[in-house]
Design an enzyme around this catalytic site. Structure first.
Site, PDB file in Angstrom:
ATOM      1  N   ASN A 163       0.822  -1.206   0.000  1.00 52.60           N
ATOM      2  CA  ASN A 163       0.000   0.000   0.000  1.00 52.60           C
ATOM      3  C   ASN A 163       0.859   1.260   0.000  1.00 52.60           C
ATOM      4  O   ASN A 163       0.625   2.193  -0.774  1.00 52.60           O
ATOM      5  CB  ASN A 163      -0.911   0.023   1.238  1.00 52.60           C
TER       6      ASN A 163
ATOM      7  N   ARG B 231     -10.061  -4.959 -14.959  1.00 51.15           N
ATOM      8  CA  ARG B 231      -8.976  -5.833 -14.506  1.00 51.15           C
ATOM      9  C   ARG B 231      -9.508  -7.263 -14.515  1.00 51.15           C
ATOM     10  O   ARG B 231     -10.628  -7.510 -14.091  1.00 51.15           O
ATOM     11  CB  ARG B 231      -8.508  -5.500 -13.077  1.00 51.15           C
TER      12      ARG B 231
ATOM     13  N   ARG C  33      -4.581   1.310 -13.904  1.00 52.98           N
ATOM     14  CA  ARG C  33      -3.257   1.513 -13.318  1.00 52.98           C
ATOM     15  C   ARG C  33      -2.642   0.214 -12.792  1.00 52.98           C
ATOM     16  O   ARG C  33      -3.248  -0.525 -12.039  1.00 52.98           O
ATOM     17  CB  ARG C  33      -3.361   2.531 -12.175  1.00 52.98           C
TER      18      ARG C  33
ATOM     19  N   HIS D 227     -14.510   2.553 -16.183  1.00 55.29           N
ATOM     20  CA  HIS D 227     -14.359   1.858 -14.912  1.00 55.29           C
ATOM     21  C   HIS D 227     -15.609   1.082 -14.521  1.00 55.29           C
ATOM     22  O   HIS D 227     -15.579   0.274 -13.586  1.00 55.29           O
ATOM     23  CB  HIS D 227     -14.006   2.884 -13.819  1.00 55.29           C
TER      24      HIS D 227
ATOM     25  N   TYR E 146     -12.237  -9.975  -2.429  1.00 60.61           N
ATOM     26  CA  TYR E 146     -12.858  -8.653  -2.472  1.00 60.61           C
ATOM     27  C   TYR E 146     -14.355  -8.799  -2.195  1.00 60.61           C
ATOM     28  O   TYR E 146     -15.026  -9.639  -2.789  1.00 60.61           O
ATOM     29  CB  TYR E 146     -12.691  -8.010  -3.852  1.00 60.61           C
TER      30      TYR E 146
ATOM     31  N   ARG F 140     -14.031   2.551   3.578  1.00 56.53           N
ATOM     32  CA  ARG F 140     -12.847   1.725   3.845  1.00 56.53           C
ATOM     33  C   ARG F 140     -11.571   2.553   3.901  1.00 56.53           C
ATOM     34  O   ARG F 140     -10.719   2.340   4.750  1.00 56.53           O
ATOM     35  CB  ARG F 140     -12.706   0.644   2.774  1.00 56.53           C
TER      36      ARG F 140
ATOM     37  N   HIS G  11     -15.219  -3.592  -0.834  1.00 59.99           N
ATOM     38  CA  HIS G  11     -15.024  -2.933  -2.125  1.00 59.99           C
ATOM     39  C   HIS G  11     -16.324  -2.434  -2.758  1.00 59.99           C
ATOM     40  O   HIS G  11     -16.287  -1.644  -3.699  1.00 59.99           O
ATOM     41  CB  HIS G  11     -14.334  -3.925  -3.082  1.00 59.99           C
TER      42      HIS G  11
END
Length: 722
Positions: A84, A411, A441, A471, A505, A601, A629
């Site tokens: 992170n 992703r 990214r 997205h 997730y 979060r 998430h």
């Protein structure tokens, strides 16, 4: 309920965008001073987003410190903390430095200038890094030793282990090492970002001259080398002791490990690029050469070697972090994966959603038939991805009645069954449209590979809209159902189409045949793949046009309900809450007396509990086994509760620079399901961190683990159905 165009027009705020193609500047917030007069009296109402992120990573570190958690899970949280913080420096700190260097330093909503933010970031990050190292050395290593797991240094090895390591070095490590000398004929070598390196000072015994060399620790090998009997030694320790083999005839004077973090964000000028794929591939090569933003060194490093590194790398003294070895604890994931079930979370296996579970036979349920019966709300990882979303796409690929499949991919996993199913569908003659976001990214390279594979199979692959990342998480299947005509089946989710991350997730997804939602998604796909102008969507909120204004309008409607004495409450679940327009609308709601509950979060720039401003706002954060998430937006709505789920966080990038989608729950039953999840999250006895008006997050004394409770609820349903 739906949000029509009149709903969306009651926005009290606007955002005036600053050109941000190159430097990714956040838009300048221009509030409606008349409508927000009572809110604007509080000029310190926004917490700093960068410092709030560091508070988030502190919560991750507190999980590593939590002795009630299984030991190897605490080890994993140490590794997650490292990853992170790496990404934070590569993107956020690098971005602040770029803005300063470009003369584009703009005061943040928190009131801080970029230089002030950097100073506070360095102070906080250094304290957290030192605390992280201390937890590892003083708490985790002794606890591992008690359980028979030893992380040792070279001096602790037995004779047999030394012999084993020498053999390993000779046969596997030595052949791939490349020592790079520094002298007038050999310039200082390029140090790749996040690589672990040995800084070596050697002396020529004949001439007496001292020389510097760099040796990279190969990332292709296991970082903590297994010695047997659950004993491990850092790879760099083995290399350090065998350097004489790399520099024969030389005296080894000093050896120190160091690690550089670089700016690894991407800049692609899409307007000037005909082939975005080729441009991105070129930019990925450039990423390796981004300027340094942090230098981590062992605390034992000599001043002379440190001065050389600082000078050659061009970092400031402030950007140097001295830590006890070993550096780079991302490798602890390997230790956390040791086969010790007694030191890990209890095994958890997702189960098939009750509406998709076979009843009388072992054959998979027909997802289309189940969706026609009723809408399906999925909650991953509790509901298995493989027997829901993945099966939906796979059955669509194999179904001769399916005419077309359209899907967004942001992703996905390296061996994605979703990709395979889309390839199969195209090869079977179906129309397949895939919107691949190749600018996701740190996943750009993988997405480029999948884009090419899909194109070669005959899929129509497009890359969305110029200037916007796609997205949203959407899939649409168009099916010919004979006398019933053409029917659209849609999936709208909060998470990626990734079977691997779906197991860790927490996300929500809706499978529906709702005609209005299907029509909206069909229009959106046409807008993304063609030249059609964006229509007014009947059901969806779509960024960058209507997510912010639609949510702000709904917040204002909740204020009206409260003033009229009708049920009114706002509940929001997100990864991050930064957008000033949304925050100010929530402040207005609180000033009007509307209860507001926030489950965030990560970053939260809203300051709760301020008298006169946010007294009715409660902000919580839940971290644990699964990464929370999903994004949820709930409104009591005068007694006719409404809930949306979707891909958008409340951040400028999501609301202004991405294509995002929020979908309303089409039935009261699904709204109630969402409500039950939020009820559990905000129970007084549910474990969480609570945000104070001073910006500090404090862990409450709750005894109920929300994720464990949801796992138990799932197991209970499985027993009842079994």
């Amino acid at each position: 309920m739906t949000l029509d165009s009149s709903d969306r027009s009651t926005d009290t705020t606007t955002l005036s965008a600053v050109p941000d193609q190159e430097y990714d500047l956040d838009p300048v917030y221009v509030p409606d001073h008349e409508a927000l007069a009572e809110v604007e009296k509080y000029d310190d109402r926004f917490l700093d987003r960068e410092l709030s992120w560091l508070h988030f990573n502190q919560r991750v570190l507190e999980l590593a410190e939590d002795e009630s958690l299984p030991l190897l899970e605490r080890v994993r949280f140490l590794a997650i903390f490292t990853s992170n913080l790496d990404e934070f420096f590569m993107v956020r700190v690098a971005g602040l430095k770029r803005r300063i260097a470009a003369g584009l330093a703009v005061r943040a909503a928190s009131g801080l200038m970029p230089r002030e933010q950097l100073e506070l970031i360095w102070r906080s990050a250094r304290e957290l890094s030192e605390r992280h190292a201390a937890v590892f050395a003083d708490k985790i290593m002794p606890a591992l030793l008690e359980e028979g797991i030893e992380l040792v240094r070279w001096s602790d090895l037995s004779d047999a282990e030394v012999k084993h390591c020498k053999k390993l070095f000779k046969e596997r490590v030595f052949p791939v090492l490349t020592p790079l000398a520094v002298d007038p004929a050999h310039p200082f070598p390029y140090i790749s970002g996040l690589s672990l390196n040995l800084a070596v000072l050697i002396r020529d015994p004949k001439s007496g001259k001292e020389h510097f060399a760099r040796v990279k620790v190969p990332p292709i090998f296991t970082r903590f080398v297994p010695l047997g009997s659950n004993r491990f030694v850092p790879l760099e320790d083995i290399m350090r002791e065998r350097l004489s083999k790399l520099f024969p005839g030389m005296q080894i004077l000093e050896v120190h490990t160091f690690r550089v973090t670089r700016n690894e964000d991407l800049e692609v000028e899409e307007d000037d690029t005909e082939n975005l794929l080729a441009a991105l591939e070129k930019e990925l090569l450039r990423r390796r050469f981004g300027p340094p933003v942090r230098l981590e060194v062992e605390e034992s490093i000599s001043d002379s070697v440190l001065d050389l590194l600082v000078s050659e790398l061009g970092v400031s003294e402030q950007e140097v972090v001295r830590l006890p070895g070993p550096l780079d604890l991302r490798g602890l994931h390997g230790i956390a994966d040791i086969n010790r079930e007694d030191l890990q979370y209890d095994a958890f296996v997702p189960t098939t959603h009750r509406q998709l579970a076979p009843v009388e036979s072992a054959a998979p349920v027909d997802v289309f038939k189940a969706a026609r019966r009723s809408d399906i709300l999925l909650h991953h990882p509790y509901d298995a991805f493989s027997t829901s979303v993945q099966r939906f796409i796979e059955q669509a690929a194999a179904d001769p009645h399916v005419l077309a499949i359209k899907q967004t991919l942001y992703r996905t996993s390296g061996d994605s069954p979703i990709i395979d199913a889309l390839v199969d569908a195209a090869e079977a003659g179906k129309q397949v449209l895939v919107l691949v976001e190749i600018k996701a990214r740190f996943d750009e390279s993988a997405n480029i590979r999948w884009a090419r594979k899909l194109e070669q199979a005959g899929c129509h692959v497009v890359y969305g809209l110029i200037g916007l990342k796609t997205h949203c998480k959407l899939a649409m299947v168009v099916r010919d159902e004979g006398q019933y005509g053409i029917r659209r089946y849609t999936h709208i989710g909060t998470g990626n189409y990734n079977p691997k991350t779906s197991r860790v997730y927490e996300d929500l997804g809706l499978i529906t045949t709702n005609e209005a939602i299907g029509e909206d998604i069909a229009h959106l796909f046409n807008n993304l793949s063609g030249w059609s102008s964006a229509p007014e969507y009947e059901q969806l909120l779509v960024a960058p046009r209507t997510v912010r204004s639609g949510l702000v309008a709904q917040i204002h409607r909740e204020i009206e309900h409260h003033r009229a004495g009708r049920p009114a409450r706002i509940r929001l679940k997100a990864n991050s809450l930064v957008d000033e327009a949304v925050i100010d609308a929530l402040y207005l709601a609180s000033q009007a007396g509307v209860p507001v509950q926030l489950l965030v979060r990560g970053i939260c720039a809203l300051r709760p509990g301020v008298p006169g401003l946010s007294e009715t706002i409660e902000a919580r954060s839940v971290l644990g086994r699964f990464l929370e998430h999903s994004r949820v937006f709930w409104f009591d709505n005068g007694g006719a509760a409404a809930a949306w789920i979707g891909s958008a966080d409340m951040m400028h990038r999501n609301l202004d620079r991405r294509v995002e989608v929020l979908v309303p729950m089409p039935t009261p039953e699904l709204v109630e399901e969402i409500g039950s999840m939020l009820d559990l999250a905000f129970e007084p006895d549910t474990q969480a961190w609570v945000l104070g008006s001073d910006g500090a997050w404090v862990r409450n004394s709750g005894t109920v683990d929300m994720q464990a409770a949801l796992i138990e609820s799932q197991r209970r349903r499985r027993r009842q159905n079994g």
